[in-house]
Scaffold this active site. Structure first.
Site, PDB file in Angstrom:
ATOM      1  N   HIS A 195      18.009  16.477 -22.754  1.00  0.00           N
ATOM      2  CA  HIS A 195      18.897  16.402 -23.921  1.00  0.00           C
ATOM      3  C   HIS A 195      18.139  16.134 -25.212  1.00  0.00           C
ATOM      4  O   HIS A 195      18.698  16.270 -26.297  1.00  0.00           O
ATOM      5  CB  HIS A 195      20.005  15.361 -23.695  1.00  0.00           C
ATOM      6  CG  HIS A 195      19.554  13.936 -23.732  1.00  0.00           C
ATOM      7  ND1 HIS A 195      19.379  13.181 -22.597  1.00  0.00           N
ATOM      8  CD2 HIS A 195      19.264  13.119 -24.757  1.00  0.00           C
ATOM      9  CE1 HIS A 195      19.008  11.958 -22.932  1.00  0.00           C
ATOM     10  NE2 HIS A 195      18.923  11.895 -24.242  1.00  0.00           N
ATOM     11  N   ASP A 251      18.364  16.356 -16.211  1.00  0.00           N
ATOM     12  CA  ASP A 251      18.046  15.868 -17.555  1.00  0.00           C
ATOM     13  C   ASP A 251      16.545  15.664 -17.729  1.00  0.00           C
ATOM     14  O   ASP A 251      16.103  14.698 -18.343  1.00  0.00           O
ATOM     15  CB  ASP A 251      18.808  14.581 -17.871  1.00  0.00           C
ATOM     16  CG  ASP A 251      18.800  14.260 -19.370  1.00  0.00           C
ATOM     17  OD1 ASP A 251      18.604  15.190 -20.164  1.00  0.00           O
ATOM     18  OD2 ASP A 251      18.974  13.083 -19.735  1.00  0.00           O
ATOM     19  N   SER A 273      14.853   7.618 -25.815  1.00  0.00           N
ATOM     20  CA  SER A 273      15.135   8.517 -24.703  1.00  0.00           C
ATOM     21  C   SER A 273      13.948   9.446 -24.484  1.00  0.00           C
ATOM     22  O   SER A 273      13.424  10.044 -25.416  1.00  0.00           O
ATOM     23  CB  SER A 273      16.389   9.332 -25.004  1.00  0.00           C
ATOM     24  OG  SER A 273      16.842   9.989 -23.857  1.00  0.00           O
TER      25      SER A 273
END
Length: 514
Positions: free
Chosen positions: A128, A158, A255
């Protein structure tokens, strides 16, 4: 006549008088009080070094790990065109991802973190972070940046892989074994958010412990549904969410960064938080590095992930299931359906088998089984330990390659009717119902209502499923349901064999409420 001696005496007298007057004035203002004296600072240790040695050693360990790891952590900036900009993710209440600010009308820059894993310049990050990017930049600790190539991305885990020129590599990280981490173990979460052009937050290093393992948040499935709509049903079942939970602080921009153990080895990729504010509140989640590594290897070698599959539909084991199937513990994954012509059917696996181990490694829940199988490749042979008829047995299965064209059956239209003891309403299946729900024949009993808060709802029963059997009694009409349940006492377990729209069946074991 000038007298030098007298002149000198007058000068001394004047000076002394001025000094005394000055002392008086200073005293009036309080300038000569002892409270204004320079304090004496004590710099000696208040606690002996031996008394705090464990904490000091731990602190020094954090410093050493951070010094080794941070040179390999990079900031990733993704440029996203206006046409590719996606709406803000529709995540479950209390969950936030880290993709960055909401889309604007024009091109925008989003970002996150990543880390270099090899001298060839391969970088691991979250899917993402780089999804929909038209260009990617990687920023290094010295503020130098370079354009990066997208090697591949996998929305179902992911995970994404980038590559930079090998001569740009300033450091690499080694991998640990995420299967061997333990709850309570110390870890560091490291990111390179770099907010703004000034890079005010080049690095963040936070410490915490492993809080839990095997968290299935269903974030990936929800994101696929948001992006693809009905088409997501083809692949949602192949999403793997087996998150590591930590209380190490993770905030937006981190992230894709590494979670490392006290040896500086990566055990996870920072991915998500659970929060009511959008910022860290004690619940951080990371992708296990063993899974990420397996995905990375396929992306580099094939440009896509070759997904192995057993060919079963599985659900979590409940206490009722353990009681019915004679399991030693409430662990494993129960087979609800076997894919026709698939590897499981060829190997002899049946509906209601409970898978408890893969090649001797125990599996306690569905996502753990998925994660274990994902470590293999299509064509590999694995030994599954399953419970059947209260006894364990080993079955050898040659894994197939997962298809992407299996679509979930449409949801049935609720039709309120009577409420049974288990919290369901049932009625005869008509020809019109059969056509609408996708059944090939018009015979049987269909669930017309599931009472909110009931045992049936908690066990996942849905409107539109056929009731085929209750405690091995075949059900063909509503009266059969009443007769089958009439002799069931409170706290006994009821076995339901349920047919589903579009074909297939599943078994649900429910404890009869008192």
């Amino acid at each position: 006549m000038y007298d030098p001696l007298r002149t000198k005496s007058r000068l001394v007298l004047s000076t002394a008088t001025a000094f005394l007057i000055g002392i008086g004035i200073a005293s009036g203002f309080g300038w000569t009080e002892s409270s204004m004296a320079m304090p004496v600072i004590n710099e000696t240790s208040q606690v002996s070094a031996a008394a705090v040695a464990p904490a000091t050693d731990l602190s020094e360990a954090f410093v050493n790990v951070a010094n080794v790891v941070t040179p390999a952590v990079v900031r990733i900036e993704a440029t996203i065109s206006a046409s590719a900009a996606r709406p803000t993710p529709a995540l479950p209440p209390g969950f936030e991802d880290f993709f960055g600010p909401p889309p604007s009308q024009g091109p925008r820059t989003a970002g996150g973190s990543g880390f270099v894993v090899s001298d060839e310049g391969y970088i691991l990050t979250n899917d993402h972070v780089v999804a929909d990017a038209s260009s990617l930049r990687v920023y290094f600790p010295n503020r130098h940046w370079v354009e990066a190539e997208l090697v591949g991305r996998d929305p179902l885990t992911d995970v994404a892989v980038l590559k930079i020129p090998s001569e740009e590599v300033t450091g690499t990280l080694s991998f640990g074994n995420s299967d061997q981490i333990a709850v309570g173990q110390w870890v560091l979460a490291i990111g390179n958010p770099g907010f703004g052009s000034g890079s005010q937050l080049d690095y963040t290093v936070t410490a915490g412990i492993i809080s839990a393992r095997g968290r299935n948040l269903q974030l990936i499935q929800r994101e696929l549904q948001r992006e693809m709509g009905a088409a997501a049903a083809d692949i949602q079942g192949f999403a793997i969410e087996d998150y590591i939970q930590t209380d190490a602080v993770i905030n937006p921009g981190n992230s894709g960064g590494p979670m490392v153990d006290m040896s500086g080895r990566v055990v996870g990729i920072n991915s998500a938080i659970a929060s009511r504010t959008g910022y860290y509140q004690g619940y951080g989640f990371a992708i296990p590095i063993n899974l990420a590594r397996r995905v990375m290897e396929d992306l580099i070698e094939f440009g896509r992930v070759r997904r192995p599959q057993i060919g079963v539909n599985i659900v979590e084991v409940t206490p009722e299931d353990a009681e019915v199937y004679g399991l030693p513990r409430v662990e494993g994954a129960m087979v609800q359906a076997v894919t026709e012509g698939g590897p499981a059917e060829d190997a002899g696996i049946r509906q209601e088998d409970v898978i408890v181990a893969v090649d001797g490694e125990p599996v306690g829940y569905v996502s753990q089984l998925q994660g274990r199988v994902a470590m293999y490749r299509p064509g590999d042979r694995v030994t599954l330990t399953v419970y059947r008829d209260g006894e364990p047995r080993e079955i050898s299965v040659r894994l197939g390659e997962a298809p992407t064209n299996t679509r979930a059956a449409p949801a049935a239209t609720p039709d309120p009717d009577m409420v049974e003891r288990l919290g369901i309403g049932v009625r005869e299946l008509t020809e019109a119902d059969a056509r609408e729900l996708g059944y090939e024949n018009a015979q049987g009993v269909v669930i017309s209502r599931v009472l909110p808060g009931s045992s049936a709802q908690r066990r996942g029963l849905i409107e539109g499923e056929l009731v085929l059997e209750i405690n091995n009694t075949v059900i063909t009409e509503v009266d059969d349901v009443e007769r089958a349940l009439a002799g069931v006492a409170a706290d006994e377990v009821v076995r339901l064999l349920l047919g589903q729209p579009g074909g297939g069946s599943r078994v649900v074991n429910i404890r009869m409420p008192s």
